[in-house]
Design a protein around this motif. Structure first.
Motif, PDB file in Angstrom:
ATOM      1  N   ARG A 154      20.863-116.084-110.881  1.00 26.92           N
ATOM      2  CA  ARG A 154      21.914-115.644-109.965  1.00 26.92           C
ATOM      3  C   ARG A 154      21.501-115.753-108.504  1.00 26.92           C
ATOM      4  N   ILE A 155      20.201-115.983-108.270  1.00 25.65           N
ATOM      5  CA  ILE A 155      19.700-116.121-106.899  1.00 25.65           C
ATOM      6  C   ILE A 155      19.663-117.608-106.544  1.00 25.65           C
ATOM      7  N   LYS A 156      20.309-117.962-105.441  1.00 26.02           N
ATOM      8  CA  LYS A 156      20.471-119.368-105.052  1.00 26.02           C
ATOM      9  C   LYS A 156      19.132-120.069-104.885  1.00 26.02           C
ATOM     10  N   VAL A 157      18.129-119.370-104.311  1.00 18.92           N
ATOM     11  CA  VAL A 157      16.844-120.025-104.059  1.00 18.92           C
ATOM     12  C   VAL A 157      16.182-120.472-105.349  1.00 18.92           C
ATOM     13  N   SER A 158      16.392-119.749-106.442  1.00 17.55           N
ATOM     14  CA  SER A 158      15.812-120.151-107.731  1.00 17.55           C
ATOM     15  C   SER A 158      16.363-121.500-108.158  1.00 17.55           C
ATOM     16  N   ARG A 159      17.664-121.671-107.989  1.00 16.52           N
ATOM     17  CA  ARG A 159      18.287-122.940-108.378  1.00 16.52           C
ATOM     18  C   ARG A 159      17.888-124.063-107.433  1.00 16.52           C
ATOM     19  N   LEU A 160      17.814-123.761-106.148  1.00 21.50           N
ATOM     20  CA  LEU A 160      17.472-124.786-105.165  1.00 21.50           C
ATOM     21  C   LEU A 160      16.049-125.312-105.342  1.00 21.50           C
ATOM     22  N   LEU A 161      15.120-124.421-105.673  1.00 21.66           N
ATOM     23  CA  LEU A 161      13.719-124.821-105.791  1.00 21.66           C
ATOM     24  C   LEU A 161      13.424-125.595-107.069  1.00 21.66           C
ATOM     25  N   GLU A 162      14.336-125.564-108.014  1.00 22.45           N
ATOM     26  CA  GLU A 162      14.110-126.317-109.246  1.00 22.45           C
ATOM     27  C   GLU A 162      13.939-127.800-108.954  1.00 22.45           C
ATOM     28  N   LYS A 163      14.656-128.317-107.939  1.00 18.03           N
ATOM     29  CA  LYS A 163      14.523-129.726-107.579  1.00 18.03           C
ATOM     30  C   LYS A 163      13.101-130.030-107.130  1.00 18.03           C
ATOM     31  N   SER A 164      12.542-129.162-106.272  1.00 15.01           N
ATOM     32  CA  SER A 164      11.164-129.350-105.817  1.00 15.01           C
ATOM     33  C   SER A 164      10.187-129.236-106.977  1.00 15.01           C
ATOM     34  N   LEU A 165      10.462-128.313-107.896  1.00  8.58           N
ATOM     35  CA  LEU A 165       9.580-128.127-109.041  1.00  8.58           C
ATOM     36  C   LEU A 165       9.629-129.328-109.977  1.00  8.58           C
ATOM     37  N   ASN A 166      10.789-129.943-110.089  1.00  9.06           N
ATOM     38  CA  ASN A 166      10.878-131.176-110.881  1.00  9.06           C
ATOM     39  C   ASN A 166      10.045-132.280-110.250  1.00  9.06           C
ATOM     40  N   SER A 167      10.016-132.332-108.913  1.00 14.37           N
ATOM     41  CA  SER A 167       9.175-133.306-108.217  1.00 14.37           C
ATOM     42  C   SER A 167       7.701-133.017-108.471  1.00 14.37           C
ATOM     43  N   ALA A 168       7.360-131.733-108.477  1.00 19.86           N
ATOM     44  CA  ALA A 168       5.984-131.341-108.756  1.00 19.86           C
ATOM     45  C   ALA A 168       5.585-131.733-110.176  1.00 19.86           C
ATOM     46  N   ALA A 169       6.511-131.558-111.114  1.00 13.19           N
ATOM     47  CA  ALA A 169       6.231-131.926-112.503  1.00 13.19           C
ATOM     48  C   ALA A 169       5.982-133.428-112.620  1.00 13.19           C
ATOM     49  N   THR A 170       6.776-134.213-111.902  1.00 16.93           N
ATOM     50  CA  THR A 170       6.571-135.669-111.906  1.00 16.93           C
ATOM     51  C   THR A 170       5.195-136.018-111.358  1.00 16.93           C
ATOM     52  N   LEU A 171       4.781-135.327-110.298  1.00 12.91           N
ATOM     53  CA  LEU A 171       3.462-135.551-109.716  1.00 12.91           C
ATOM     54  C   LEU A 171       2.354-135.288-110.728  1.00 12.91           C
ATOM     55  N   LEU A 172       2.556-134.284-111.583  1.00 11.12           N
ATOM     56  CA  LEU A 172       1.563-133.911-112.584  1.00 11.12           C
ATOM     57  C   LEU A 172       1.747-134.655-113.905  1.00 11.12           C
ATOM     58  N   ASP A 173       2.656-135.638-113.908  1.00 10.68           N
ATOM     59  CA  ASP A 173       2.931-136.418-115.123  1.00 10.68           C
ATOM     60  C   ASP A 173       3.379-135.528-116.275  1.00 10.68           C
ATOM     61  N   THR A 174       4.239-134.577-115.962  1.00 11.40           N
ATOM     62  CA  THR A 174       4.705-133.648-116.991  1.00 11.40           C
ATOM     63  C   THR A 174       6.159-133.288-116.724  1.00 11.40           C
ATOM     64  N   GLU A 175       6.647-132.225-117.362  1.00 12.73           N
ATOM     65  CA  GLU A 175       8.015-131.758-117.191  1.00 12.73           C
ATOM     66  C   GLU A 175       8.020-130.252-117.067  1.00 12.73           C
ATOM     67  N   LEU A 176       9.107-129.719-116.539  1.00 14.50           N
ATOM     68  CA  LEU A 176       9.296-128.273-116.586  1.00 14.50           C
ATOM     69  C   LEU A 176       9.547-127.864-118.029  1.00 14.50           C
ATOM     70  N   PHE A 177       9.017-126.712-118.412  1.00 16.45           N
ATOM     71  CA  PHE A 177       9.428-126.136-119.688  1.00 16.45           C
ATOM     72  C   PHE A 177      10.885-125.692-119.564  1.00 16.45           C
ATOM     73  N   LYS A 178      11.627-125.857-120.637  1.00 14.90           N
ATOM     74  CA  LYS A 178      13.038-125.461-120.609  1.00 14.90           C
ATOM     75  C   LYS A 178      13.192-123.950-120.478  1.00 14.90           C
ATOM     76  N   SER A 179      12.259-123.225-121.015  1.00 17.11           N
ATOM     77  CA  SER A 179      12.313-121.765-120.920  1.00 17.11           C
ATOM     78  C   SER A 179      12.122-121.328-119.471  1.00 17.11           C
ATOM     79  N   ARG A 180      12.873-120.330-119.059  1.00 14.98           N
ATOM     80  CA  ARG A 180      12.740-119.708-117.748  1.00 14.98           C
ATOM     81  C   ARG A 180      12.360-118.245-117.983  1.00 14.98           C
ATOM     82  N   ILE A 181      11.243-117.818-117.389  1.00 19.21           N
ATOM     83  CA  ILE A 181      10.766-116.463-117.623  1.00 19.21           C
ATOM     84  C   ILE A 181      11.334-115.544-116.550  1.00 19.21           C
TER      85      ILE A 181
END
Length: 255
Positions: free
Chosen positions: A186-213
């Motif tokens: 429900r917090i906008k920043v959480s959704r906005l940062l997912e794009k950056s985190l996806n870029s980070a995952a690509t850098l690490l040759d991996t993916e985000l886990f689908k689960s959100r804690i």
């Protein structure tokens, strides 16, 4: 035995909580698990036990050659043991790096006689000698990342360190995934940062886990009570988040 390092150079991202719940969750599934508290702050140890006296052996004694893992491990519950952390490890970079000992933990694991299915290592929030030893012996790295304290620079440093360790060890060290913690859809920043985190995952040759804690007070309550989350709050929604993550980790790695 599969060895998993839980790592992020940023503090406050749920690293220790993730290591603890992952270890207990694997034990709950019937696996035999060893937790290794490699953070000098010893937060993983404190999750399960009162602060130990100086007489109790710890990971420091393994590094200093005063004991083996077999000698210092402590039973937490059925199928779950721990090697305690120790504030004495704060001087690890000064005390052990001079000898260039990146294989100290690896040698300690090779001497281990008890058969475990998994070992989960809680690493310190830096890329010093303790993290390097943990990476050297690990089969996988899991990277918790809180959306409120994400750092792409930290991810780049982690990537460089993992690449260096992989080259030194002569084997690939895969990142199993980035796990989003303290998440609130429900917090906008959480959704906005997912794009950056996806870029980070690509850098690490991996993916985000689908689960959100999700962020939940019950996590801190269980740690204060010295109870694992499965025992303290078996019906908590945050525990369901972690259960999904654990299943996804096992499926993703094929172990």
């Amino acid at each position: 035995m599969k060895i998993i390092s839980v790592s992020n150079i940023k503090g406050g991202v749920g690293k220790t909580t993730t290591a603890a719940v992952l270890a207990v969750g694997l034990a709950e599934k019937g696996y035999k698990v060893l937790m290794v508290d490699s953070d000098p702050q010893a937060n993983l140890s404190i999750c399960f036990m009162q602060e130990q006296s100086d007489e109790i052996s710890s990971l420091y004694h393994v590094y200093s050659g005063e004991g083996y893992i077999e000698d210092v491990k402590i039973r937490i519950k059925d199928r779950l043991d721990i090697v305690l952390g120790d504030f004495s490890l704060c001087n690890a970079d000064m005390q052990f790096l001079k000898a260039g000992r990146l294989k100290m933990l690896q040698r300690a694991f090779k001497r281990l006689k008890t058969g475990y299915d998994f070992a989960v290592i809680d690493t310190p929030p830096n890329m010093g000698i303790l993290s390097l030893n943990a990476f050297f012996v690990s089969d996988y790295v899991i990277v918790p990342a809180a959306v409120d304290s994400f750092s792409l620079k930290g991810i780049r440093l982690l990537k460089e360190t993992i690449d260096d360790v992989s080259e030194e060890a002569g084997k690939e060290l895969p990142v199993a995934g980035i796990l989003l913690t303290k998440y609130n859809s429900r917090i906008k920043v959480s959704r906005l940062l997912e794009k950056s985190l996806n870029s980070a995952a690509t850098l690490l040759d991996t993916e985000l886990f689908k689960s959100r804690i999700r962020q939940a007070v019950v996590v801190q309550e269980s740690q204060i009570a010295k109870e694992d989350l499965f025992s303290y709050a078996p019906n908590a929604r945050v525990l369901e988040d972690y259960k999904i993550f654990i299943d996804e980790f096992l499926e993703r790695t094929g172990v």
